[in-house]
Design a protein around this motif. Structure first.
Motif, PDB file in Angstrom:
ATOM      1  N   SER A  93       4.665  94.826  44.473  1.00 49.17           N
ATOM      2  CA  SER A  93       4.167  95.016  43.109  1.00 49.17           C
ATOM      3  C   SER A  93       2.890  95.846  43.169  1.00 49.17           C
ATOM      4  CB  SER A  93       3.876  93.666  42.455  1.00 49.17           C
ATOM      5  OG  SER A  93       5.064  92.909  42.341  1.00 49.17           O
ATOM      6  N   TRP A  94       2.815  96.894  42.355  1.00 52.36           N
ATOM      7  CA  TRP A  94       1.688  97.814  42.396  1.00 52.36           C
ATOM      8  C   TRP A  94       0.958  97.838  41.067  1.00 52.36           C
ATOM      9  CZ3 TRP A  94      -0.023 101.152  46.366  1.00 52.36           C
ATOM     10  CH2 TRP A  94       0.710 101.043  47.567  1.00 52.36           C
ATOM     11  N   ALA A  95      -0.323  98.096  41.169  1.00 49.80           N
ATOM     12  CA  ALA A  95      -1.163  98.291  39.983  1.00 49.80           C
ATOM     13  C   ALA A  95      -2.155  99.385  40.318  1.00 49.80           C
ATOM     14  CB  ALA A  95      -1.885  96.999  39.606  1.00 49.80           C
ATOM     15  N   ALA A  96      -2.814  99.917  39.305  1.00 49.12           N
ATOM     16  CA  ALA A  96      -3.796 100.975  39.517  1.00 49.12           C
ATOM     17  C   ALA A  96      -5.001 100.741  38.635  1.00 49.12           C
ATOM     18  CB  ALA A  96      -3.190 102.351  39.215  1.00 49.12           C
ATOM     19  N   VAL A  97      -6.154 101.129  39.129  1.00 48.05           N
ATOM     20  CA  VAL A  97      -7.381 101.130  38.328  1.00 48.05           C
ATOM     21  C   VAL A  97      -7.958 102.539  38.391  1.00 48.05           C
ATOM     22  CG1 VAL A  97      -7.893  98.695  38.708  1.00 48.05           C
ATOM     23  CG2 VAL A  97      -8.841 100.407  40.271  1.00 48.05           C
ATOM     24  N   PRO A 108     -25.574 110.911  37.149  1.00 50.90           N
ATOM     25  CA  PRO A 108     -24.303 110.369  37.619  1.00 50.90           C
ATOM     26  C   PRO A 108     -24.229 108.861  37.422  1.00 50.90           C
ATOM     27  CG  PRO A 108     -25.194 111.914  39.225  1.00 50.90           C
ATOM     28  CD  PRO A 108     -26.283 111.667  38.206  1.00 50.90           C
ATOM     29  N   ALA A 109     -23.068 108.395  36.964  1.00 48.54           N
ATOM     30  CA  ALA A 109     -22.900 106.974  36.662  1.00 48.54           C
ATOM     31  C   ALA A 109     -21.426 106.599  36.793  1.00 48.54           C
ATOM     32  CB  ALA A 109     -23.408 106.676  35.253  1.00 48.54           C
ATOM     33  N   PHE A 110     -21.161 105.305  36.673  1.00 51.20           N
ATOM     34  CA  PHE A 110     -19.801 104.775  36.627  1.00 51.20           C
ATOM     35  C   PHE A 110     -19.587 104.080  35.283  1.00 51.20           C
ATOM     36  CE2 PHE A 110     -20.350 105.150  41.176  1.00 51.20           C
ATOM     37  CZ  PHE A 110     -19.087 105.484  41.646  1.00 51.20           C
ATOM     38  N   LEU A 111     -18.380 104.182  34.776  1.00 51.21           N
ATOM     39  CA  LEU A 111     -18.008 103.547  33.516  1.00 51.21           C
ATOM     40  C   LEU A 111     -17.216 102.275  33.812  1.00 51.21           C
ATOM     41  CD1 LEU A 111     -17.806 103.788  30.367  1.00 51.21           C
ATOM     42  CD2 LEU A 111     -15.640 104.970  30.741  1.00 51.21           C
ATOM     43  N   PHE A 112     -17.672 101.155  33.286  1.00 53.84           N
ATOM     44  CA  PHE A 112     -17.036  99.856  33.510  1.00 53.84           C
ATOM     45  C   PHE A 112     -16.584  99.246  32.186  1.00 53.84           C
ATOM     46  CE2 PHE A 112     -20.194 100.364  36.891  1.00 53.84           C
ATOM     47  CZ  PHE A 112     -19.452 100.087  38.031  1.00 53.84           C
ATOM     48  N   THR A 113     -15.694  98.279  32.296  1.00 55.23           N
ATOM     49  CA  THR A 113     -15.314  97.480  31.136  1.00 55.23           C
ATOM     50  C   THR A 113     -15.584  96.012  31.436  1.00 55.23           C
ATOM     51  OG1 THR A 113     -13.013  97.012  31.791  1.00 55.23           O
ATOM     52  CG2 THR A 113     -13.441  99.102  30.646  1.00 55.23           C
ATOM     53  N   LYS A 124     -10.335  87.031  33.467  1.00 59.47           N
ATOM     54  CA  LYS A 124     -10.798  87.308  32.114  1.00 59.47           C
ATOM     55  C   LYS A 124     -12.327  87.189  32.073  1.00 59.47           C
ATOM     56  CE  LYS A 124     -10.022  82.527  30.593  1.00 59.47           C
ATOM     57  NZ  LYS A 124      -9.303  81.656  29.635  1.00 59.47           N
ATOM     58  N   GLY A 125     -12.953  88.072  31.332  1.00 52.04           N
ATOM     59  CA  GLY A 125     -14.401  88.062  31.241  1.00 52.04           C
ATOM     60  C   GLY A 125     -15.113  88.713  32.414  1.00 52.04           C
ATOM     61  N   ASP A 126     -14.366  89.236  33.371  1.00 49.34           N
ATOM     62  CA  ASP A 126     -14.980  89.882  34.530  1.00 49.34           C
ATOM     63  C   ASP A 126     -15.244  91.360  34.254  1.00 49.34           C
ATOM     64  OD1 ASP A 126     -14.982  87.607  36.009  1.00 49.34           O
ATOM     65  OD2 ASP A 126     -13.299  88.158  37.308  1.00 49.34           O
ATOM     66  N   VAL A 127     -16.194  91.914  34.987  1.00 50.49           N
ATOM     67  CA  VAL A 127     -16.406  93.359  34.971  1.00 50.49           C
ATOM     68  C   VAL A 127     -15.281  94.013  35.771  1.00 50.49           C
ATOM     69  CG1 VAL A 127     -17.901  95.237  35.747  1.00 50.49           C
ATOM     70  CG2 VAL A 127     -18.898  93.181  34.713  1.00 50.49           C
ATOM     71  N   SER A 128     -14.760  95.123  35.260  1.00 52.32           N
ATOM     72  CA  SER A 128     -13.657  95.782  35.950  1.00 52.32           C
ATOM     73  C   SER A 128     -13.634  97.262  35.614  1.00 52.32           C
ATOM     74  CB  SER A 128     -12.319  95.148  35.557  1.00 52.32           C
ATOM     75  OG  SER A 128     -12.029  95.430  34.191  1.00 52.32           O
ATOM     76  N   PHE A 129     -12.791  97.996  36.308  1.00 49.46           N
ATOM     77  CA  PHE A 129     -12.398  99.327  35.899  1.00 49.46           C
ATOM     78  C   PHE A 129     -11.118  99.187  35.080  1.00 49.46           C
ATOM     79  CE2 PHE A 129     -14.588 100.326  40.002  1.00 49.46           C
ATOM     80  CZ  PHE A 129     -15.621 101.087  39.469  1.00 49.46           C
ATOM     81  N   ALA A 130     -10.891 100.096  34.147  1.00 52.50           N
ATOM     82  CA  ALA A 130      -9.654 100.056  33.377  1.00 52.50           C
ATOM     83  C   ALA A 130      -8.472 100.173  34.328  1.00 52.50           C
ATOM     84  CB  ALA A 130      -9.633 101.198  32.355  1.00 52.50           C
ATOM     85  N   GLY A 131      -7.439  99.371  34.083  1.00 46.41           N
ATOM     86  CA  GLY A 131      -6.279  99.424  34.966  1.00 46.41           C
ATOM     87  C   GLY A 131      -5.275  98.350  34.642  1.00 46.41           C
ATOM     88  N   GLY A 132      -4.162  98.378  35.347  1.00 48.66           N
ATOM     89  CA  GLY A 132      -3.117  97.396  35.128  1.00 48.66           C
ATOM     90  C   GLY A 132      -1.887  97.684  35.969  1.00 48.66           C
TER      91      GLY A 132
END
Length: 264
Positions: A93-97, A108-113, A124-132
């Motif tokens: 099973s694979w996912a990507a962020v 320069p910066a990083f964008l988080f959700t 849930k409620g964790d900091v992450s990069f967009a993905g699934g």
């Protein structure tokens, strides 16, 4: 959907809030899993002195050059060798962020959700990069990451903005236990001021950025020891700011990316 505005309360940390709606922000004191132990001193997380988890603070010129065309070319060439790792998936099973580089005010910066607290699952409620998870309609893992960026952030990231894919992360240890293989797709979104962010409120509570300089500062880095049963298992990096804590697979992908774009 309401417009998103930037909160400039901190130079190294920018937040985008949906005007007219309520956002619930998680602090650094949220509950921790019983499967691991995080070492804190009275002055905050103990800094990494082992395992090569973090790196030395680069010079200011390195921060300014990390998104240069020359460094981009170097990173793209380095990441090309990882392509073969994704050609045969072996039924897993694979996912990507999407590991999202950007600039904020030219820095320069990083964008988080911040994942919605209404989501199911452990993170849930964790900091992450967009993905699934990868959909059957996705032709490759990069397409998965770009689709997730559209669905979660409402932005269209092109393949030209993708620098490459880092080595896969195995989400099968005692901490995560999903059995997923995660593909961190590195992309440079350009100036954040030019993006029309439209976060999906069903998945994203908050969008924010942290500068590369902030993340490379040893004062904002730590590590976590995990145990397997009654024995030491492994050590993972942690990044933090006044408001957020980045840990788990997101911290691993971030740590690998910083070592790539900021070689010292």
């Amino acid at each position: 959907m309401g417009k998103w505005r930037r909160d400039n309360s901190s130079k190294s940390q920018k937040s985008y809030h949906n005007i007219g709606s309520t956002l619930f922000t998680k602090g650094l004191t949220k509950g921790l899993w019983t499967s691991y132990h995080e070492r804190w001193s009275h002055r905050g997380p103990l800094k990494s002195q082992m395992c090569g988890l973090h790196m030395r603070v680069p010079q200011q010129a390195a921060f300014e050059d990390c998104l240069s065309s020359k460094n981009e070319e170097r990173c793209r060439e380095h990441l090309q060798s990882n392509t073969a790792l994704y050609e045969k998936k072996g039924g897993k099973s694979w996912a990507a962020v999407i590991v999202s580089l950007c600039t904020v005010g030219g820095e320069p910066a990083f964008l988080f959700t911040l994942r919605s607290s209404k989501l199911r699952g452990r993170h849930k409620g964790d900091v992450s990069f967009a993905g699934g998870k990868q959909d059957p309609s996705d032709t490759n893992i990069v397409e998965t990451a770009l689709r997730e960026a559209r669905e979660e952030l409402g932005i269209n990231v092109t393949e030209n903005e993708v620098w490459g894919v880092l080595k896969p992360l195995n989400d099968s240890n005692v901490l995560f236990q999903s059995g997923m293989v995660i593909a961190p797709v590195l992309a440079n979104l350009g100036p954040l001021e030019n993006l029309s962010l439209r976060p999906n409120p069903n998945e994203v509570e908050e969008v924010f950025t942290l500068t590369v300089a902030h993340l490379c500062n040893p004062q904002n880095q730590g590590y976590t020891h995990f145990r397997t049963g009654n024995r030491y298992g492994y050590t993972l990096p942690v990044f933090h700011s006044d408001k957020y804590r980045i840990w788990g697979l997101t911290a691993i992908a971030l740590d690998h990316t910083l070592k790539l774009i900021m070689p010292v």
